[in-house]
Write a protein that holds these residues in place. Structure first.
Motif, mmCIF file in Angstrom:
data_model
loop_
_atom_site.group_PDB
_atom_site.id
_atom_site.type_symbol
_atom_site.label_atom_id
_atom_site.label_comp_id
_atom_site.label_asym_id
_atom_site.label_seq_id
_atom_site.Cartn_x
_atom_site.Cartn_y
_atom_site.Cartn_z
ATOM 1 N N PRO A 40 0.821 -1.376 -0.084
ATOM 2 C CA PRO A 40 -0.032 0.090 -0.019
ATOM 3 C C PRO A 40 0.873 1.395 -0.080
ATOM 4 O O PRO A 40 1.675 1.448 0.900
ATOM 5 C CB PRO A 40 -0.878 -0.286 1.383
ATOM 6 N N GLU A 41 0.567 2.099 -0.788
ATOM 7 C CA GLU A 41 1.168 3.505 -0.933
ATOM 8 C C GLU A 41 2.616 3.298 -1.297
ATOM 9 O O GLU A 41 3.536 4.160 -1.116
ATOM 10 C CB GLU A 41 0.941 4.197 0.206
ATOM 11 N N LYS A 42 3.169 2.255 -1.779
ATOM 12 C CA LYS A 42 4.529 1.997 -2.144
ATOM 13 C C LYS A 42 4.816 1.519 -3.598
ATOM 14 O O LYS A 42 3.657 1.324 -4.243
ATOM 15 C CB LYS A 42 5.335 0.918 -1.215
#
Length: 126
Positions: A40-42
């Motif tokens: 997530p969010e990477k």
């Protein structure tokens, strides 16, 4: 080639999952195969790779943080590559995708792969 990944799900920390990636199209045995994940969010990151068969064996490579826990394998008769994931940790949570290329993989970067399957979500709870 078309790739279809499956096997994701919700698992507790310490648990196991086996991801599968079924391929259709050109002869599967000629492809170098890889697994990537995007937490997530990477950004997307390399997880594991397995070569097409050489003279007598396959070569595999792994992200350092999954060595000893994850195992990549392939069954050319079933046109499928697997990722066995053991001792899962919350930081393994990500969307996992399989990829294929007829070319040579040198650095294990996403742009070295030509074909991608849709991702399968793996969620590891603490």
């Amino acid at each position: 080639v078309q790739l279809q990944a499956s096997g994701g799900g919700l698992v507790q920390a310490g648990g196991s999952l086996r991801l599968s990636c079924a391929a259709s199209g050109r002869p599967f045995s000629g492809y170098n195969m890889g697994w990537f994940r995007q937490p997530p969010e990477k950004e997307r990151e390399f997880v594991a790779a397995i070569t097409r068969r050489g003279s007598s064996t396959y070569y595999v490579d792994y992200l350092d943080s999954v060595k000893g826990r994850f195992t990549i394998s392939r069954d050319n008769a079933k046109n499928t590559v697997y990722l066995q994931m053991n001792s899962l940790k919350p930081e393994d949570t990500a969307v996992y995708s399989c990829a294929a290329t007829f070319g040579t993989v040198v650095h294990g970067t996403p742009n070295e792969y030509d074909y991608w399957g849709q991702g399968t979500l793996v969620t590891v709870s603490s």
